[in-house]
Design a protein around this motif. Structure first.
Motif, mmCIF file in Angstrom:
data_model
loop_
_atom_site.group_PDB
_atom_site.id
_atom_site.type_symbol
_atom_site.label_atom_id
_atom_site.label_comp_id
_atom_site.label_asym_id
_atom_site.label_seq_id
_atom_site.Cartn_x
_atom_site.Cartn_y
_atom_site.Cartn_z
ATOM 1 N N ASN A 168 0.779 -1.262 0.100
ATOM 2 C CA ASN A 168 -0.032 0.043 -0.048
ATOM 3 C C ASN A 168 0.770 1.289 0.149
ATOM 4 O OD1 ASN A 168 -2.752 0.271 -0.459
ATOM 5 N ND2 ASN A 168 -3.137 -0.125 1.735
ATOM 6 N N GLU A 169 1.820 1.204 -0.662
ATOM 7 C CA GLU A 169 3.017 2.335 -0.550
ATOM 8 C C GLU A 169 3.077 3.173 -2.038
ATOM 9 O OE1 GLU A 169 6.600 0.909 0.655
ATOM 10 O OE2 GLU A 169 6.052 0.721 2.668
ATOM 11 N N PHE A 170 2.206 2.676 -2.873
ATOM 12 C CA PHE A 170 2.242 3.549 -4.230
ATOM 13 C C PHE A 170 1.621 4.741 -4.178
ATOM 14 C CE2 PHE A 170 0.371 4.374 -8.336
ATOM 15 C CZ PHE A 170 1.104 4.254 -9.262
ATOM 16 N N GLY A 171 2.673 5.472 -4.362
ATOM 17 C CA GLY A 171 2.431 7.228 -4.084
ATOM 18 C C GLY A 171 2.233 7.752 -5.546
ATOM 19 N N PHE A 172 2.302 9.126 -5.513
ATOM 20 C CA PHE A 172 2.154 10.131 -6.637
ATOM 21 C C PHE A 172 3.721 9.717 -7.560
ATOM 22 C CE2 PHE A 172 -1.592 11.884 -5.530
ATOM 23 C CZ PHE A 172 -2.508 11.842 -6.634
ATOM 24 N N ASP A 173 4.657 9.718 -6.691
ATOM 25 C CA ASP A 173 6.012 9.949 -7.345
ATOM 26 C C ASP A 173 6.058 8.513 -8.324
ATOM 27 O OD1 ASP A 173 7.650 11.998 -6.517
ATOM 28 O OD2 ASP A 173 7.841 11.195 -4.451
ATOM 29 N N ASP A 174 5.395 7.419 -7.648
ATOM 30 C CA ASP A 174 5.443 6.140 -8.569
ATOM 31 C C ASP A 174 4.820 6.360 -9.737
ATOM 32 O OD1 ASP A 174 7.008 4.644 -6.659
ATOM 33 O OD2 ASP A 174 5.232 4.845 -5.381
ATOM 34 N N PHE A 175 3.708 7.078 -9.614
ATOM 35 C CA PHE A 175 2.811 7.353 -10.810
ATOM 36 C C PHE A 175 3.251 8.255 -11.890
ATOM 37 C CE2 PHE A 175 -1.292 9.853 -12.185
ATOM 38 C CZ PHE A 175 -1.877 8.730 -12.713
ATOM 39 N N LEU A 176 4.147 9.170 -11.388
ATOM 40 C CA LEU A 176 4.879 10.135 -12.001
ATOM 41 C C LEU A 176 5.634 9.471 -12.981
ATOM 42 C CD1 LEU A 176 4.745 13.342 -12.388
ATOM 43 C CD2 LEU A 176 6.663 13.669 -10.901
ATOM 44 N N THR A 177 6.422 8.294 -12.360
ATOM 45 C CA THR A 177 7.591 7.441 -13.012
ATOM 46 C C THR A 177 6.700 6.639 -14.267
ATOM 47 O OG1 THR A 177 8.647 7.170 -11.083
ATOM 48 C CG2 THR A 177 9.216 5.603 -12.637
ATOM 49 N N GLN A 178 5.549 6.086 -13.692
ATOM 50 C CA GLN A 178 4.868 5.501 -14.724
ATOM 51 C C GLN A 178 4.686 6.383 -15.962
ATOM 52 O OE1 GLN A 178 3.949 1.974 -14.570
ATOM 53 N NE2 GLN A 178 5.418 2.385 -12.826
ATOM 54 N N ILE A 179 4.249 7.716 -15.769
ATOM 55 C CA ILE A 179 3.761 8.477 -16.795
ATOM 56 C C ILE A 179 5.016 8.709 -17.420
ATOM 57 C CG2 ILE A 179 3.445 10.881 -17.250
ATOM 58 C CD1 ILE A 179 1.458 10.978 -14.709
ATOM 59 N N GLN A 180 6.281 8.980 -17.161
ATOM 60 C CA GLN A 180 7.469 9.285 -17.702
ATOM 61 C C GLN A 180 7.637 8.142 -18.473
ATOM 62 O OE1 GLN A 180 9.270 10.456 -14.469
ATOM 63 N NE2 GLN A 180 8.607 12.769 -15.306
ATOM 64 N N GLN A 181 7.262 6.609 -17.960
ATOM 65 C CA GLN A 181 7.272 5.645 -19.299
ATOM 66 C C GLN A 181 6.629 5.561 -20.306
ATOM 67 O OE1 GLN A 181 7.668 1.951 -16.968
ATOM 68 N NE2 GLN A 181 9.782 2.344 -16.143
ATOM 69 N N ILE B 177 5.644 14.645 1.076
ATOM 70 C CA ILE B 177 4.794 14.019 2.012
ATOM 71 C C ILE B 177 3.418 13.543 1.547
ATOM 72 C CG2 ILE B 177 3.756 14.016 4.149
ATOM 73 C CD1 ILE B 177 6.798 13.490 4.532
ATOM 74 N N GLU B 178 3.038 14.556 0.816
ATOM 75 C CA GLU B 178 1.823 14.424 0.039
ATOM 76 C C GLU B 178 1.787 13.668 -1.209
ATOM 77 O OE1 GLU B 178 -0.074 19.147 0.799
ATOM 78 O OE2 GLU B 178 0.684 18.605 -1.015
ATOM 79 N N ARG B 179 2.840 13.490 -1.713
ATOM 80 C CA ARG B 179 3.038 12.465 -2.979
ATOM 81 C C ARG B 179 2.988 11.213 -2.274
ATOM 82 N NH1 ARG B 179 7.647 14.965 -6.299
ATOM 83 N NH2 ARG B 179 7.158 16.887 -5.851
ATOM 84 N N LYS B 180 3.382 10.828 -0.979
ATOM 85 C CA LYS B 180 3.525 9.498 -0.639
ATOM 86 C C LYS B 180 2.052 9.238 0.020
ATOM 87 C CE LYS B 180 8.058 8.184 0.778
ATOM 88 N NZ LYS B 180 9.055 9.413 0.657
ATOM 89 N N LYS B 181 1.597 10.242 0.811
ATOM 90 C CA LYS B 181 0.448 9.949 1.234
ATOM 91 C C LYS B 181 -0.732 10.854 0.928
ATOM 92 C CE LYS B 181 2.027 8.323 5.851
ATOM 93 N NZ LYS B 181 2.813 7.137 5.309
ATOM 94 N N PRO B 182 -1.237 10.666 -0.166
ATOM 95 C CA PRO B 182 -2.373 11.837 -0.888
ATOM 96 C C PRO B 182 -3.374 11.986 0.190
ATOM 97 C CG PRO B 182 -1.612 9.999 -2.346
ATOM 98 C CD PRO B 182 -1.142 9.686 -1.010
ATOM 99 N N ALA B 183 -3.867 11.175 1.156
ATOM 100 C CA ALA B 183 -4.862 11.357 2.137
ATOM 101 C C ALA B 183 -4.745 12.459 2.864
ATOM 102 C CB ALA B 183 -5.199 10.171 3.114
ATOM 103 N N LEU B 184 -3.376 13.028 3.121
ATOM 104 C CA LEU B 184 -3.199 14.427 3.674
ATOM 105 C C LEU B 184 -3.615 15.535 2.800
ATOM 106 C CD1 LEU B 184 0.570 13.501 4.765
ATOM 107 C CD2 LEU B 184 -1.655 13.386 6.259
#
Ligand SMILES: Nc1nc2c(ncn2[C@@H]2O[C@H](COP(=O)(O)OP(=O)(O)OP(=O)(O)O)[C@@H](O)[C@H]2O)c(=O)[nH]1
Length: 452
Positions: free
Chosen positions: A325-338, A382-389
């Motif tokens: 459950n650690e998929f965050g916006f940074d990972d999302f960004l990496t996916q987009i870049q790919q 921090i927000e990228r890791k925990k979007p709920a914040l």
């Protein structure tokens, strides 16, 4: 790519669809429309005429009218002919020789320098080669600088002698330099002119004779249609080149150059350029291109591009993150870049069968992800890791910081949330809840990114 031609061919085949019984008359009408579509795409008149004559001959030979699906068979015959027109089989480049020397020719502005960089990058990253780029334009110092900029960008050495006014000597010295320093590919970028002229032709002929390249490639701007074909003929008469590179296929090209060049010079198109970035290079597959022109998409290339970007190690790390459950916006960004590395959105959509036609009125931004990236960049780590914040106040701030609207931030967060849930379910045994989840996503707001 070739949207107009695809559209017209689609309309041509529509003639057959409207009839209960297909007759010789409407097959003839269809072929007339096919010919018109080719002419509109700036295909040479004789080539277009011969093309339809061949399709007609085959249609009669195969008794198209008596088959169960004459329309489909006719489309297949047109596809086969288009494939032949563009060269039939895929043509590789000759990389034998130590080093293997590749000479680039073409007019100024055709995209020679850009393509030299793309080819060096392709050979370095995909074929494990050590290329050397050589600047042989002795007239425009800016051209030498441009090649250096390209070389820096892709991490490939550029050989130049800014004071030397003899391109033959520069090319020969470069080959010596390559031999002495373990380069196994030498790509020689030459001077181009605005139009074919004797001085340029003499010069490139001298360089060609002196260095005896394994491959001589002719670079041509696909937007120039019939002119491209005439220029190709002039260069081929002098150089007897080995292959053609069609650049700027991402632009609004009508297709004439791609469809005529093989018939005129009898040399294959080897690569195409589909953008300004160094990754925007594709091996040219005539059959896949024919399918794309006929709106059948190009799933094989799409899968290949996805595979090229696929990194097993990264995928494993990602899997772990999703499970924890650690998929965050940074990972999302990496996916987009790919995904971005796979090509521009419009190009990718064109590879999905039927999608080009279905979405022809949808405006697709070149950089479809720019808003999403801007929003993510405006979040704190921090927000990228925990979007709920991210609360309402922060959403407003993020929208302001990224130049977007709060609805766009909301939409992205919702999509991200749904995606995270879906990924989590796919991790579960057999992904059994996936279908249920997908049903719930039908009304997902916004659809694909970047579409207005
Ligand atoms: N959209 C698009 N632009 C391209 C492509 N290839 C090259 N260009 C652009 O076309 C312009 C001319 O490209 P160059 O590589 O400088 O052309 P050249 O043939 O080397 O020209 P000279 O060095 O002046 O002889 C540049 O702005 C490139 O970015 C392509 O595949 N797609």
């Amino acid at each position: 790519m070739f949207d107009n031609l695809s559209d017209k061919l689609d309309k041509a085949f529509h003639i057959l669809k409207g009839h209960g019984k297909i007759t010789e008359v409407n097959v003839a009408d269809t072929l007339k429309e096919v010919r018109r579509a080719l002419l509109d795409a700036d295909v040479n008149f004789k080539i277009a005429k011969d093309f339809t004559a061949r399709v007609k001959e085959k249609a009669i030979g195969q008794d198209v009218l008596t088959t169960l699906q004459p329309g489909q068979l006719l489309v297949k015959l047109v596809k086969d002919e288009l494939t032949e027109l563009m060269g039939g089989d895929v043509a590789g480049i000759n990389l034998q020789g130590t080093p293997s020397v590749i000479l680039m020719s073409g007019l100024q502005g055709s995209g020679k320098t850009t393509f030299s960089g793309k080819l060096a990058n392709y050979l370095q990253t995909k074929k494990n080669k050590k290329p050397l780029l050589v600047a042989c334009d002795i007239y425009r110092p800016a051209a030498i600088n441009q090649l250096h900029v390209v070389g820096d960008q892709i991490g490939v050495e550029v050989y130049s002698e800014p004071e030397n006014k003899n391109p033959v000597e520069i090319a020969q010295n470069a080959i010596k330099h390559a031999k002495a320093n373990g380069f196994n590919i030498v790509i020689v970028d030459t001077a181009g002119r605005l139009a074919v002229d004797k001085e340029m032709m003499d010069e490139i002929a001298r360089v060609h004779k002196a260095i005896q390249p394994q491959e001589t490639l002719f670079v041509v701007d696909s937007m120039t249609g019939q002119d491209a074909v005439n220029t190709a003929k002039a260069f081929n008469d002098i150089l007897n080149f080995d292959g053609v590179i069609l650049t700027k296929l991402d632009g609004d090209t009508r297709g004439g150059a791609a469809l005529s060049i093989k018939s005129v010079v009898n040399k294959p198109i080897k690569f195409v350029g589909t953008g300004e970035k160094m990754e925007a290079i594709d091996v040219f597959y005539p059959d896949r291109m024919a399918e794309r022109i006929l709106g059948m998409g190009d799933v094989v290339s799409l899968v290949e591009r996805a595979q090229e970007q696929f990194d097993e190690e990264e995928a494993r790390k990602l899997q772990k993150k999703i499970a924890k459950n650690e998929f965050g916006f940074d990972d999302f960004l990496t996916q987009i870049q790919q995904v971005k590395k796979m090509g521009n959105m419009k190009d990718l959509v064109g590879m999905i069968p039927g999608a080009s036609k279905a979405m022809k009125d949808v405006e697709i931004e070149d950089d479809a992800f720019k808003h999403i990236e801007a929003i993510i960049h405006s979040m704190t780590p921090i927000e990228r890791k925990k979007p709920a914040l991210i609360d309402v106040k922060r959403k407003a701030r993020i929208a302001k910081g990224s130049g977007t609207k709060i609805e766009q931030v909301n939409q992205l967060m919702k999509q991200f949330d749904q995606m995270s849930k879906m990924m989590k379910m796919m991790q579960g045994p057999g992904g059994k809840n996936l279908m249920k989840m997908m049903g719930g996503m039908k009304g997902m707001p916004g659809g694909m990114p970047g579409m207005k």
